[in-house]
Scaffold this motif. Structure first.
Motif, short mmCIF file in Angstrom:
data_model
loop_
_atom_site.label_atom_id
_atom_site.label_comp_id
_atom_site.label_asym_id
_atom_site.label_seq_id
_atom_site.Cartn_x
_atom_site.Cartn_y
_atom_site.Cartn_z
N SER A 46 0.83 -1.21 0.00
CA SER A 46 0.00 0.00 0.00
C SER A 46 0.86 1.26 0.00
N ARG A 50 1.10 4.01 -2.95
CA ARG A 50 0.80 5.42 -2.64
C ARG A 50 1.95 6.31 -3.13
N ASP A 54 1.23 9.13 -5.72
CA ASP A 54 1.22 10.49 -5.19
C ASP A 54 2.58 11.16 -5.17
N GLU A 66 -2.45 6.75 5.23
CA GLU A 66 -2.75 5.33 5.43
C GLU A 66 -3.55 5.09 6.71
#
Length: 150
Positions: A46, A50, A54, A66
């Motif tokens: 994750s 990200r 981003d 998160e």
């Protein structure tokens, strides 16, 4: 008779929902096997995704995004740093902070993993489905797309 038809339709929708969830879990597992995630935890994956989507971020920003404590995110980032999947550099706007970004190694692994999953899925579709079945699959994909559109 209308109530019975509505009840039957609701039961069918519930059955389809159960079957779709089970099927998507199997597909996800198969794709994960093909992509070689190198034993990363879901939290690590994750964070990497990200950062890919981003861009570079401070540990505190990653923790907020998160929904976890900064200490927990620090542990995740430390493991990713040790694995060579992320790198830290001084924040040009705030020298007290370090921006975490994907390493070239990680970018390569992500590209290769996606390519492997795409190849596996493409080859599996070609091998297991006739041209007519591929047309039906395309129609099903259209229907599934409608399910997730807002």
């Amino acid at each position: 008779m209308g109530d019975r038809a509505n009840h039957s339709q609701a039961e069918r929708a519930a059955t389809l929902a159960v079957e779709l969830r089970a099927l998507f879990s199997k597909i996800k597992r198969k794709l994960r096997e093909q992509g070689g995630r190198n034993d990363l935890t879901p939290s690590q994956v994750s964070v990497l995704l990200r950062l890919e989507n981003d861009g570079p971020a401070a540990v505190s920003s990653l923790a907020r995004a998160e929904g976890m404590r900064p200490q927990s995110m620090s542990a995740i980032v430390t493991s990713l740093l040790e694995a060579g999947l992320v790198a830290g550099s001084p924040d040009p706007n705030d020298g007290r902070q370090t921006l975490i970004s994907l390493s070239r190694k990680c970018e390569k692994l992500l590209r290769e993993g996606r390519a492997a999953r795409q190849d596996w899925l493409t080859n599996t579709i070609q091998k297991k489905l006739s041209a007519q079945e591929q047309e039906k699959l395309a129609a099903a994909v259209d229907l599934l797309t409608r399910l997730v559109e807002d």
